[in-house]
Scaffold this active site. Structure first.
Site, short mmCIF file in Angstrom:
data_model
loop_
_atom_site.label_atom_id
_atom_site.label_comp_id
_atom_site.label_asym_id
_atom_site.label_seq_id
_atom_site.Cartn_x
_atom_site.Cartn_y
_atom_site.Cartn_z
CB SER A 144 -0.96 -0.04 1.20
OG SER A 144 -1.89 1.00 1.14
CG ASP A 181 -3.17 4.15 -0.94
OD1 ASP A 181 -3.94 4.02 -1.90
OD2 ASP A 181 -3.14 3.34 0.01
CG ASP A 191 -6.24 0.73 -0.17
OD1 ASP A 191 -5.46 1.69 -0.02
OD2 ASP A 191 -6.13 -0.34 0.48
N PRO A 230 -4.11 1.96 22.95
CG PRO A 230 -4.50 -0.28 23.49
CD PRO A 230 -5.13 1.07 23.55
N GLY A 238 -1.64 -0.86 17.86
CA GLY A 238 -1.79 -2.27 17.48
C GLY A 238 -0.49 -2.91 17.07
NE ARG A 269 -0.82 4.14 16.94
CZ ARG A 269 0.36 4.33 16.38
NH1 ARG A 269 0.90 5.53 16.37
NH2 ARG A 269 1.02 3.34 15.82
#
Length: 555
Positions: free
Chosen positions: A67, A284, A288, A520, A522, A528
């Site tokens: 991506s 991007d 997507d 938190p 991932g 964050r």
């Protein structure tokens, strides 16, 4: 069964897992430096083939992409039979298989999982996995690894669909399993035809001027730019200019693309003075995600940004208007087209967008961060619209709703062809054909944006002005154990550790339009922090104060 065991062992032996490697299947699938991805991709091929067997031979997709990540990275995602992301129930199996230390361990994991899922291995089942990749240099090597993984499941067939955008593969898998035309050319035809249909339904007094007709697209030097170059001549009603088209002049995602533009809020590479003032869109790397922007001045790198929240709001206004036209002035209990219409956001959606949507009287619901959660919730509605601020999102129309709409359109064409109700129904039908029902799609989403702007007769400035984003700030706090933070209410409130939410609430109370949450990460050992307030200085201050509380409690 002996043949099946031997095939799995042989394939696993070709791509041994390096010491210390650890793969984790998240919303983005597996991702890492491309040259290290062979083992994970081969094993993902096995997972995809087994998924197809489990689904009775339905087509499953596997796309090789990282991506918006840098060129050196690559990744793999599995697409389920409905064109959506692989069922979350299968993610732990994918993780276990990717991290199996040796072929024997892999075989045992497959045998146990097959038994638990009642998948009868080696019995000549048919299974099909459609493969696609983006333009990364490691794509060809990883395609070979994927094919070997798929072929390790007896009866499974790997079909190479070539170089595609991620949304194209999702669309193709969905259509194939619905028994519809499902080639790349069919995708282009459906997208272009439905866009033309929407333009034909633009009111005659809303003709676009030259400024509104010109669109400059940042293709992130990826696959989306290449595909747009292929078809732009067939897209009537738009003067499309592609920058960073992916034809070898620039580096994939290098200071360009939707992720860069949305996060940095500056002009991407490849743009010049001739683009100042015009409407610009940015994809991007795998197309997507979609954001829009306008370059303010040739002497300034700043931009006016329209992110996923404002794209969502534009789509909401259009869909709601068509439903209102169809329903006319009927009472609540006697609607021509009763519609459960849901707007889905995450905690990261700008508070100004949420206020705007709620002030329209819409049902706005929140999910945990991640497209898989947004998409799943959207499926509960007749029309569900979701977008993340990063530009990934779509509009989902339920099969039942589309069927009702088709019947109404036929009825209107007989009774009052050309009436405002008939045209509104046709617009909604065309929109359901244009937007990708499987996943966020920069190309089809861009065309829906363009059709709606022409329908409304709006300039870029009109769109910008629907609401003003609240200033926001994001921080990361390094902690020893991020799992100590447990959240509730779609990650908007903390329930553990005790007392932290009260401290956050106390800080929020000191600021006008204050909002703040912590969650938190991932992927890394950080917490964050996201904060909003009426000024940039206040948002920075609120984020900093809350970060200090997190650090003190968890540091």
């Amino acid at each position: 069964m002996a043949e099946q065991r031997a095939a799995l062992l042989a394939a696993a032996s070709l791509f041994p897992v390096p010491d210390g490697a650890r793969f984790s299947y998240g919303t983005a699938g597996f991702r890492a430096e491309g040259s290290t991805m062979g083992p994970a991709v081969c094993r993902a091929g096995m997972v995809a083939a087994l998924r197809s067997v489990k689904l009775g031979g339905a087509a499953v997709g596997l796309v090789l992409t990282a991506s918006h990540n840098p060129l050196r990275d690559n990744g793999v995602k599995i697409v389920d039979e409905d064109g959506g992301m692989m069922s979350q129930d299968w993610e732990p199996f994918a993780d276990a298989l990717a991290n199996a230390p040796n072929p024997d361990a892999l075989l045992q994991i497959v045998l146990k999982f097959a038994k638990d899922e009642d998948i009868r291995l080696g019995e000549g089942h048919s299974a099909q996995v459609l493969l696609a990749r983006d333009t990364r240099p490691t794509g060809e090597y990883l395609l070979d690894a994927a094919v070997k993984g798929v072929n390790a499941v007896i009866g499974a067939v790997a079909l190479d669909m070539g170089i595609l955008t991620t949304p194209q593969l999702h669309w193709i898998v969905r259509c194939k399993n619905k028994g519809l035309k499902a080639s790349e050319m069919d995708y282009f035809t459906q997208v272009i035809d439905s866009f033309r249909c929407l333009l034909k339904l633009v009111p005659k007094d809303k003709g676009a001027d030259v400024m509104n007709n010109r669109l400059v697209v940042d293709g992130a030097n990826g696959i989306g730019g290449l595909k747009l170059e292929e078809i732009k001549a067939r897209i009537s009603g738009l003067d499309i200019h592609v920058r960073n088209s992916g034809n070898g002049e620039g580096i994939l995602n290098e200071r360009c693309g939707a992720d860069f533009v949305q996060k940095e809020k500056v002009v991407p590479l490849g743009f010049g003075p001739e683009d100042v003032g015009f409407r610009c869109a940015s994809f991007d790397g795998d197309a997507d995600r979609l954001v829009y922007f306008r370059i303010v001045s040739s002497t300034d790198t700043r931009i006016d940004l329209v992110d996923g929240d404002k794209i969502l709001s534009l789509f909401v206004l259009f869909v709601r208007e068509q439903i209102d036209i169809i329903n006319g002035n009927n009472d609540e209990g006697n609607k021509v087209l009763p519609t459960r219409f849901g707007v889905i956001q995450t905690a990261y959606a700008n508070g100004a967008s949420t206020d705007f949507l709620e002030n329209l009287g819409l049902e706005v619901v929140f999910t945990s961060t991640g497209v898989k959660y947004l998409h799943k919730k959207s499926l509960e509605y007749d029309i569900g619209i979701y977008f993340e601020a990063n530009g990934h999102g779509t509009v989902l129309f339920s099969d039942h709703f589309v069927s009702q709409l088709e019947s109404l359109t036929s009825e209107f064409s007989l009774k009052a062809s050309g009436s405002s109700q008939h045209q509104a129904a046709m617009r909604l039908l065309a929109a359901s054909q244009l937007i990708n029902q499987a996943v966020g799609d920069a190309l089809s989403g861009m065309l829906l944006v363009e059709a709606i702007l022409q329908y409304k007769g709006w300039s870029f400035q009109n769109w910008c002005d629907i609401y003003t984003d609240l200033p926001s700030r994001q921080l990361k706090v390094k902690v020893q154990d991020r799992t100590a933070i447990v959240t509730t209410d779609a990650e908007r409130r903390v329930c553990q550790p005790s007392g932290l939410q009260e401290l956050i609430d106390g800080e929020i109370a000191n600021y006008s339009h204050g909002r703040c949450f912590v969650r938190p990460s991932g992927t890394e050992d950080v917490v964050r922090v996201y904060a909003e307030a009426s000024t940039e200085e206040a948002a920075n201050s609120l984020a900093k104060q809350v970060a200090q509380h997190v650090e003190r409690i968890l540091g």
